[in-house]
Write a protein that holds these residues in place. Sequence first.
Motif, short mmCIF file in Angstrom:
data_model
loop_
_atom_site.label_atom_id
_atom_site.label_comp_id
_atom_site.label_asym_id
_atom_site.label_seq_id
_atom_site.Cartn_x
_atom_site.Cartn_y
_atom_site.Cartn_z
N CYS A 26 -109.52 47.01 -109.22
CA CYS A 26 -110.44 47.34 -108.12
C CYS A 26 -111.88 47.35 -108.62
O CYS A 26 -112.79 46.82 -107.96
N ILE A 27 -112.09 47.98 -109.78
CA ILE A 27 -113.43 48.00 -110.36
C ILE A 27 -113.88 46.58 -110.68
O ILE A 27 -115.04 46.20 -110.41
N LEU A 28 -112.98 45.77 -111.24
CA LEU A 28 -113.30 44.38 -111.55
C LEU A 28 -113.67 43.60 -110.30
O LEU A 28 -114.63 42.82 -110.30
N THR A 29 -112.93 43.81 -109.22
CA THR A 29 -113.22 43.12 -107.96
C THR A 29 -114.58 43.53 -107.40
O THR A 29 -115.34 42.69 -106.92
N VAL A 30 -114.87 44.83 -107.47
CA VAL A 30 -116.17 45.32 -106.98
C VAL A 30 -117.30 44.71 -107.81
O VAL A 30 -118.35 44.30 -107.27
N VAL A 31 -117.10 44.60 -109.13
CA VAL A 31 -118.12 44.02 -110.00
C VAL A 31 -118.34 42.54 -109.66
O VAL A 31 -119.47 42.06 -109.56
N TYR A 33 -117.65 41.05 -106.78
CA TYR A 33 -118.28 40.94 -105.46
C TYR A 33 -119.77 41.29 -105.55
O TYR A 33 -120.61 40.65 -104.90
N GLY A 34 -120.09 42.30 -106.36
CA GLY A 34 -121.49 42.66 -106.53
C GLY A 34 -122.28 41.52 -107.17
O GLY A 34 -123.43 41.25 -106.79
N TYR A 35 -121.65 40.86 -108.13
CA TYR A 35 -122.32 39.71 -108.77
C TYR A 35 -122.53 38.59 -107.76
O TYR A 35 -123.60 37.97 -107.72
N GLU A 36 -121.53 38.30 -106.94
CA GLU A 36 -121.66 37.26 -105.91
C GLU A 36 -122.76 37.61 -104.92
O GLU A 36 -123.54 36.75 -104.50
N ARG A 37 -122.81 38.86 -104.52
CA ARG A 37 -123.86 39.31 -103.60
C ARG A 37 -125.24 39.12 -104.23
O ARG A 37 -126.19 38.65 -103.58
N ASP A 151 -125.00 31.64 -95.74
CA ASP A 151 -123.62 31.69 -95.28
C ASP A 151 -122.76 32.49 -96.27
O ASP A 151 -122.92 32.37 -97.49
N LEU A 152 -121.87 33.31 -95.73
CA LEU A 152 -121.04 34.19 -96.58
C LEU A 152 -119.72 33.54 -96.99
O LEU A 152 -118.89 34.20 -97.63
N LEU A 159 -114.29 36.24 -103.20
CA LEU A 159 -113.63 37.55 -103.07
C LEU A 159 -112.13 37.39 -102.84
O LEU A 159 -111.32 38.06 -103.48
N PHE A 160 -111.77 36.47 -101.92
CA PHE A 160 -110.35 36.27 -101.63
C PHE A 160 -109.62 35.68 -102.83
O PHE A 160 -108.47 36.04 -103.11
N PHE A 161 -110.28 34.77 -103.56
CA PHE A 161 -109.67 34.22 -104.76
C PHE A 161 -109.45 35.31 -105.80
O PHE A 161 -108.39 35.37 -106.44
N THR A 162 -110.44 36.19 -105.95
CA THR A 162 -110.32 37.30 -106.91
C THR A 162 -109.19 38.24 -106.52
O THR A 162 -108.42 38.70 -107.37
#
Length: 424
Positions: A26-31, A33-37, A151-152, A159-162
């Motif tokens: 979960c932490i890895l996914t948030v990191v 996603y934050g990087y992508e943002r 575009d998102l 995110l979905f791939f992760t």
Amino acid sequence: MLKKLRRQFILSNMLLVGIVIVLVFCILTVVVYGYERKQTISAMETSLAGNMSVAFFPDGRVASLLPVPKNNDEEVSQERLSSVSLVAVLDKNGSTAVYETSVNYKYSTKDIRNMLSAAMESENETGVLSQYNVRFLRQTMDSGYKVAFADLSSEHSTLFFTLRLDFIAIFCILAVMFLISDYMARKAIEPVEKSWNDQQRFVADASHELKTPLTVILANMDIMQANKDATIWEENKWIENTKSEATRMTELVNDMLFLARSDANIDQSYNFQNINFSKLSEECVLTFESVAFEKGINFTSNIPMDIFLNADETRIKQVIMILIDNALKYVDDKGSIFVTAENLGKQVKFSVANTGPAIEAHKQAHLFERFYRADDSRAREKGGYGLGLSIAQNIIAAHGGKIGLEYSNEKGTCFAFALPIKRS
């Protein structure tokens, strides 16, 4: 019960490991996603800095687009720059002055107006318009505002791939952890299972051993009760037999109590002091010399003088007596017994060897188990319960030493123990 304990061990282990793994991913996914943002926002900042420049005049005229070189930001990929779908410039009143859309994205005039209106009304300079699946970034200029929309789809795709990767990784890790937990549970339960089986066997064997003297005592009492007119002297044979069985039963109970207290780590009141091991060994040998002489056994000893060590004299004497007594029980007719002691510097080694048939290999591993007899029929004839070696092992362990079968072959059998001269 043991199977239930193993299941609980696996469940607890899997639950704890699962929580940690899910938390980490979960932490890895948030990191991620934050990087992508951050990448998307950087792309919009680059687009706002390099794509448009507009001049506003007091009479309301708008100058033509002034080309400004793009910011060569190596951290923002060209693919991410291509996700920027709309860039617009507005005057101070928020009216659209000019805008351009990416070739990959075409919005209607109404959609653009609604998107710009929502971006200008937002309290934050950046945000998400979920109904249009875009992220916006608003910048304030002296002459008005710049607004970029990205575009998102790229963010959502990553995110979905992760998330899919996380799910597969978690499943695989949990599957591996289940196999490891099952293996560890089996290994962890092994000593418990052995202890449980030993306890069950101990209770069964103890009940069997106590049953024999109790049966004899009750039979003797029935005989004496049947002969009501007989005198005490006439019944003396049954009284002596009852007394003998009661004594044997007392010895058995005391031995079992000693082992039970050892298992429970209850203080056995060991009296450690400096003792003359040589003198103690000689006294034990002297005790059995007459017995060996009567049986025609060649009994020899080699014990050096003045070997001293720190130990409980009574307990060590008990161990020596057990080993010599066993050697006398199982020595062959007209055979020999050899008792030796050695000073090895930091340790004292004591061994008792006797001639006779070798103990079978598959039985040697069980010699120190309670109530175990290598030759069950002979042991019962000689009054053995199979507790002596187990008691000796507990005593030697309490002294920080080791005891075991040194050899058993065509030459005979030898048991030995080693004790530290100074107890740590």
